[in-house]
Design a protein around this motif. Structure first.
Motif, PDB file in Angstrom:
ATOM      1  N   PHE A  21       0.827  -1.207   0.000  1.00 24.86           N
ATOM      2  CA  PHE A  21       0.000   0.000   0.000  1.00 24.86           C
ATOM      3  C   PHE A  21       0.862   1.259   0.000  1.00 24.86           C
ATOM      4  O   PHE A  21       0.685   2.150  -0.829  1.00 24.86           O
ATOM      5  N   TYR A  22       1.811   1.344   0.922  1.00 20.14           N
ATOM      6  CA  TYR A  22       2.616   2.560   1.052  1.00 20.14           C
ATOM      7  C   TYR A  22       3.679   2.692  -0.036  1.00 20.14           C
ATOM      8  O   TYR A  22       3.912   3.788  -0.545  1.00 20.14           O
ATOM      9  N   ARG A  23       4.305   1.595  -0.411  1.00 19.62           N
ATOM     10  CA  ARG A  23       5.360   1.649  -1.429  1.00 19.62           C
ATOM     11  C   ARG A  23       4.777   1.725  -2.837  1.00 19.62           C
ATOM     12  O   ARG A  23       5.072   2.645  -3.594  1.00 19.62           O
ATOM     13  N   HIS A 119     -10.249  12.798   3.941  1.00 20.92           N
ATOM     14  CA  HIS A 119      -9.661  11.762   4.792  1.00 20.92           C
ATOM     15  C   HIS A 119      -9.769  10.393   4.127  1.00 20.92           C
ATOM     16  O   HIS A 119     -10.746  10.114   3.443  1.00 20.92           O
ATOM     17  N   PHE A 120      -8.778   9.546   4.394  1.00 21.35           N
ATOM     18  CA  PHE A 120      -8.856   8.143   3.999  1.00 21.35           C
ATOM     19  C   PHE A 120      -8.242   7.277   5.080  1.00 21.35           C
ATOM     20  O   PHE A 120      -7.465   7.755   5.911  1.00 21.35           O
ATOM     21  N   MET A 121      -8.621   5.989   5.062  1.00 22.33           N
ATOM     22  CA  MET A 121      -8.034   5.005   5.968  1.00 22.33           C
ATOM     23  C   MET A 121      -7.177   4.045   5.152  1.00 22.33           C
ATOM     24  O   MET A 121      -7.591   3.581   4.082  1.00 22.33           O
ATOM     25  N   ASP A 122      -5.990   3.736   5.679  1.00 18.44           N
ATOM     26  CA  ASP A 122      -5.136   2.737   5.046  1.00 18.44           C
ATOM     27  C   ASP A 122      -5.715   1.345   5.321  1.00 18.44           C
ATOM     28  O   ASP A 122      -6.748   1.221   6.001  1.00 18.44           O
ATOM     29  N   PRO A 123      -5.098   0.276   4.821  1.00 17.40           N
ATOM     30  CA  PRO A 123      -5.675  -1.064   5.007  1.00 17.40           C
ATOM     31  C   PRO A 123      -5.846  -1.498   6.462  1.00 17.40           C
ATOM     32  O   PRO A 123      -6.626  -2.403   6.751  1.00 17.40           O
TER      33      PRO A 123
END
Length: 141
Positions: A21-23, A119-123
């Motif tokens: 997700f982050y990379r 706003h968002f939420m990561d996994p």
């Protein structure tokens, strides 16, 4: 204590999923997962501005290291703020996060205080705010 933060560590359930997700999704630079030779040491670091790092570490390993009981997580514990230079950049980052698998909880919009944010939420449910603040110097972002 000096007023600085050098590492922000997020507890995650699935290290590989969060790494992707982050990379791959958000494009944050990293050398990938390191520390796998240690029982509770697998972690990934992402380089941010001014030497700051974002780390992802399994929640169970973080609990072990800190000697605390692992409890259910909540997205309302904190937000991670990512300030950008324009409304259009807010829209781009929110869209990039959505495409990476984030859940957009608050679509980008004009705020009551004159800015623009979403706003968002990561996994793992970590809540991010992407924000343009017209009062902040964009040269510092």
């Amino acid at each position: 204590m000096k007023p600085r933060i050098t590492v922000l560590t997020l507890g995650v359930e699935d290290l590989e999923r969060s790494l992707a997700f982050y990379r791959d999704g958000l494009g944050l630079p990293t050398e990938g997962i390191v520390g796998t030779e240690f029982e509770h040491g697998a972690v990934a670091f992402f380089d941010l501005q001014a030497g700051m790092k974002l780390a992802i570490w399994r929640r169970r390993d973080l609990a072990h290291e800190a000697k605390v009981v692992q409890t259910p997580s909540s997205s309302t514990e904190m937000t991670i703020g990512h300030n950008v230079t324009s409304k259009e950049e807010v829209d781009r980052v929110i869209d990039q996060a959505r495409q990476a698998g984030a859940v957009v909880t608050d679509p980008a919009h004009d705020t009551f205080w004159g800015g623009y944010s979403g706003h968002f939420m990561d996994p793992d449910g970590h809540l991010w705010e992407i924000v343009w603040n017209p009062a902040w110097d964009s040269d510092l972002l």
